[in-house]
Write a protein that holds these residues in place. Structure first.
Motif, PDB file in Angstrom:
ATOM      1  N   LYS A  59     -49.049 -17.969  14.881  1.00  0.00           N
ATOM      2  CA  LYS A  59     -49.224 -18.168  16.332  1.00  0.00           C
ATOM      3  C   LYS A  59     -49.101 -19.663  16.637  1.00  0.00           C
ATOM      4  N   PRO A  60     -48.556 -20.004  17.793  1.00  0.00           N
ATOM      5  CA  PRO A  60     -48.390 -21.416  18.149  1.00  0.00           C
ATOM      6  C   PRO A  60     -49.729 -22.154  18.192  1.00  0.00           C
ATOM      7  N   LYS A  61     -49.702 -23.429  17.850  1.00  0.00           N
ATOM      8  CA  LYS A  61     -50.939 -24.202  17.800  1.00  0.00           C
ATOM      9  C   LYS A  61     -51.598 -24.336  19.163  1.00  0.00           C
ATOM     10  N   ASP A  62     -50.796 -24.255  20.231  1.00  0.00           N
ATOM     11  CA  ASP A  62     -51.389 -24.420  21.562  1.00  0.00           C
ATOM     12  C   ASP A  62     -51.787 -23.081  22.188  1.00  0.00           C
ATOM     13  N   THR A  73     -54.802 -20.583  22.068  1.00  0.00           N
ATOM     14  CA  THR A  73     -56.172 -20.425  21.592  1.00  0.00           C
ATOM     15  C   THR A  73     -56.463 -18.959  21.339  1.00  0.00           C
ATOM     16  N   VAL A  74     -56.935 -18.658  20.137  1.00  0.00           N
ATOM     17  CA  VAL A  74     -57.325 -17.287  19.778  1.00  0.00           C
ATOM     18  C   VAL A  74     -58.832 -17.243  19.605  1.00  0.00           C
ATOM     19  N   GLY A  75     -59.480 -16.432  20.418  1.00  0.00           N
ATOM     20  CA  GLY A  75     -60.915 -16.226  20.310  1.00  0.00           C
ATOM     21  C   GLY A  75     -61.227 -14.810  19.890  1.00  0.00           C
ATOM     22  N   VAL A  76     -62.394 -14.623  19.289  1.00  0.00           N
ATOM     23  CA  VAL A  76     -62.880 -13.287  18.934  1.00  0.00           C
ATOM     24  C   VAL A  76     -64.263 -13.124  19.549  1.00  0.00           C
ATOM     25  N   HIS A  77     -64.430 -12.064  20.309  1.00  0.00           N
ATOM     26  CA  HIS A  77     -65.714 -11.780  20.958  1.00  0.00           C
ATOM     27  C   HIS A  77     -66.433 -10.672  20.200  1.00  0.00           C
ATOM     28  N   LEU A  96     -48.241 -11.026  20.677  1.00  0.00           N
ATOM     29  CA  LEU A  96     -48.680 -12.397  20.935  1.00  0.00           C
ATOM     30  C   LEU A  96     -47.486 -13.304  21.245  1.00  0.00           C
ATOM     31  N   ALA A  97     -46.385 -13.080  20.558  1.00  0.00           N
ATOM     32  CA  ALA A  97     -45.181 -13.877  20.829  1.00  0.00           C
ATOM     33  C   ALA A  97     -44.673 -13.602  22.240  1.00  0.00           C
ATOM     34  N   ASP A  98     -44.734 -12.357  22.674  1.00  0.00           N
ATOM     35  CA  ASP A  98     -44.287 -11.987  24.015  1.00  0.00           C
ATOM     36  C   ASP A  98     -45.206 -12.607  25.073  1.00  0.00           C
ATOM     37  N   LEU A  99     -46.514 -12.558  24.824  1.00  0.00           N
ATOM     38  CA  LEU A  99     -47.458 -13.183  25.755  1.00  0.00           C
ATOM     39  C   LEU A  99     -47.222 -14.692  25.844  1.00  0.00           C
ATOM     40  N   TYR A 100     -46.989 -15.299  24.704  1.00  0.00           N
ATOM     41  CA  TYR A 100     -46.727 -16.747  24.686  1.00  0.00           C
ATOM     42  C   TYR A 100     -45.478 -17.065  25.506  1.00  0.00           C
ATOM     43  N   ASP A 101     -44.445 -16.252  25.349  1.00  0.00           N
ATOM     44  CA  ASP A 101     -43.206 -16.447  26.095  1.00  0.00           C
ATOM     45  C   ASP A 101     -43.447 -16.359  27.600  1.00  0.00           C
ATOM     46  N   ALA A 102     -44.439 -15.544  27.993  1.00  0.00           N
ATOM     47  CA  ALA A 102     -44.767 -15.394  29.413  1.00  0.00           C
ATOM     48  C   ALA A 102     -45.643 -16.529  29.933  1.00  0.00           C
ATOM     49  N   GLY A 103     -46.103 -17.395  29.026  1.00  0.00           N
ATOM     50  CA  GLY A 103     -46.926 -18.524  29.437  1.00  0.00           C
ATOM     51  C   GLY A 103     -48.382 -18.423  29.046  1.00  0.00           C
ATOM     52  N   CYS A 104     -48.756 -17.354  28.357  1.00  0.00           N
ATOM     53  CA  CYS A 104     -50.149 -17.169  27.963  1.00  0.00           C
ATOM     54  C   CYS A 104     -50.513 -18.116  26.821  1.00  0.00           C
ATOM     55  N   ARG A 105     -51.637 -18.815  26.974  1.00  0.00           N
ATOM     56  CA  ARG A 105     -52.106 -19.748  25.958  1.00  0.00           C
ATOM     57  C   ARG A 105     -53.559 -19.483  25.551  1.00  0.00           C
ATOM     58  N   ASN A 106     -54.136 -18.380  26.031  1.00  0.00           N
ATOM     59  CA  ASN A 106     -55.559 -18.137  25.842  1.00  0.00           C
ATOM     60  C   ASN A 106     -55.795 -16.641  25.682  1.00  0.00           C
ATOM     61  N   ALA A 161     -59.654 -17.594  13.495  1.00  0.00           N
ATOM     62  CA  ALA A 161     -59.761 -17.757  14.947  1.00  0.00           C
ATOM     63  C   ALA A 161     -60.099 -19.204  15.270  1.00  0.00           C
ATOM     64  N   ASP A 162     -59.834 -19.597  16.521  1.00  0.00           N
ATOM     65  CA  ASP A 162     -60.190 -20.939  16.970  1.00  0.00           C
ATOM     66  C   ASP A 162     -61.615 -21.000  17.488  1.00  0.00           C
ATOM     67  N   THR A 163     -62.057 -19.905  18.106  1.00  0.00           N
ATOM     68  CA  THR A 163     -63.374 -19.891  18.725  1.00  0.00           C
ATOM     69  C   THR A 163     -63.967 -18.492  18.660  1.00  0.00           C
TER      70      THR A 163
END
Length: 404
Positions: free
Chosen positions: A253-256, A258-262, A198-208, A292-294
């Motif tokens: 995980k950073p506040k910005d 969004t973590v969802g669970v389907h 998740l940290a690596d994805l965030y570094d790449a710009g992923c927020r969702n 989770a957020d959503t």
């Protein structure tokens, strides 16, 4: 520009008023080329060129349907859960696995072994210490981000494998007990790897991000709960351990982001489902204890039960109602969808002591699952997919005209 509505910090945008779960129908040409790659007839580079083009075309289609949340359709995967465990050091693929290493009370396991399949599909178990030593989902995300305008990269969504995926399936056979003495030790290294991912994805710009998890929905199945009891397994304690695993995975995980669970009850080839049961069996723990957020919830048929469990949803969380079926081509009626959204809002409002209008701001709409959790996909055409995604958008505009 998306508007942000907050009722006691309700988490939306993302998810968006009209959203989707992630997987989309693979183009026939892409499936043909993947078969050629598997047969050794073309190179990985050849396949990637075709994947890149198919993904770019798909993003254009998603935009044309009115969506704001973009995915790569999972076009680089065979199954929806690919990407994490198959890239994690310490995991080993078992070809032609024996029945003895599976928990037969798991709905999809039971269904496959009772089917006429010639052999069990390959699976994975932990045979060494689990370590994340390479990128997993980041390359998929980076290409998706590269074909979006800079201000839309934050809307791109990565779908992720459930962290407990192999544990429920294999139980005591899930890991080498010389490496891990107990579930807690095994889970700890899965969580460590996911935090790094998740940290690596965030570094790449992923927020969702969205974890795809039929496993949690299986705890709504009375048949599975009875099977676990017969096997001497405490289902409540197991669910608690899975929720803790999730919380450990997303800790810090950073506040910005969004973590969802389907959650769904199965969406295998041709839309096959595996379990039934309403969310009331897990709703309190799912909504109040899993951080989770959503939540993206299957709600397209009666097998998911009613909206009553939504009363357990805390005021700072949101739900994406999966009211449109990805399994079959029949198109839902917008009037029916609007009625169901309003009905769901009544229960959300009741639980949080809100007005129905306030509760509506914490709801969104989507199909109940992807259109191709398995590469071959559901029995729907490309046109069916377009109509259903467009219906989600048009319905969202009718319910939430300011920010759909």
């Amino acid at each position: 520009m998306a508007l942000y509505f907050f009722t006691m910090s309700a988490h939306v945008c993302p998810p968006f008023r009209s959203d989707h779960i992630g997987s989309l129908k693979r183009p026939a040409e892409l499936l043909r080329l993947r078969a050629e790659f598997d047969a050794g007839k073309i190179t990985r580079s050849d396949l990637k060129v075709a994947e890149d083009k198919a993904i770019a075309d798909s993003v254009a289609e998603q935009r044309a349907c009115g969506l704001k949340s973009f995915t790569d359709g999972e076009f680089r995967r065979h199954m929806f859960f690919d990407g994490f465990f198959d890239n994690l050091d310490g995991m080993t693929t078992i070809e032609n696995p024996s029945r003895e290493i599976f928990n037969m009370y798991v709905p999809d396991i039971k269904a496959f072994f009772e089917s006429h399949a010639e052999k069990a599909a390959a699976t994975m178990v932990c045979t060494g210490k689990l370590e994340r030593t390479k990128q997993m989902y980041r390359p998929e995300f980076e290409y998706l981000a590269s074909i979006l305008p800079a201000d839309e990269v934050k809307n791109a969504k990565m779908t992720l494998a459930a962290p407990e995926w192999y544990h429920l399936r294999h139980g005591s056979h899930a890991y080498n007990h010389e490496i891990y003495k107990n579930d807690a030790e095994y889970f700890a290294d899965i969580a460590k790897a996911y935090r790094a991912e998740l940290a690596d994805l965030y570094d790449a710009g992923c927020r969702n991000v969205q974890f795809d998890d039929p496993i949690l929905a299986y705890f709504c199945s009375q048949d599975m709960l009875a099977g676990m009891k017969a096997a001497g397994i405490d289902s409540d304690a197991m669910l608690d351990s899975y929720i803790k695993l999730y919380n450990d995975c997303i800790e810090g995980k950073p506040k910005d982001m969004t973590v969802g669970v389907h959650l769904c009850r199965g969406n295998f080839k041709d839309g096959m489902h595996f379990s039934e049961g309403g969310y009331e069996a897990i709703s309190s723990k799912l909504f109040k204890e899993l951080n989770a957020d959503t939540y993206y919830l299957e709600y397209d048929t009666e097998r998911a039960g009613g909206f009553e469990p939504l009363a357990d949803l805390p005021a700072h969380k949101s739900v994406v109602l999966g009211l449109v079926s990805s399994k079959f081509p029949k198109l839902e009626q917008q009037e029916d969808l609007i009625k169901r959204i309003n009905s769901a809002a009544e229960f959300v409002a009741k639980g949080a002591n809100q007005t129905v209008e306030e509760a509506l701001q914490r709801l969104c709409l989507s199909p109940q699952c992807g259109f191709a959790s398995h590469a071959e996909g559901n029995p729907v055409t490309d046109e069916d997919v377009r109509k259903k995604l467009t219906l989600c958008h048009e319905t969202a505009k009718a319910v939430w005209p300011k920010d759909a």
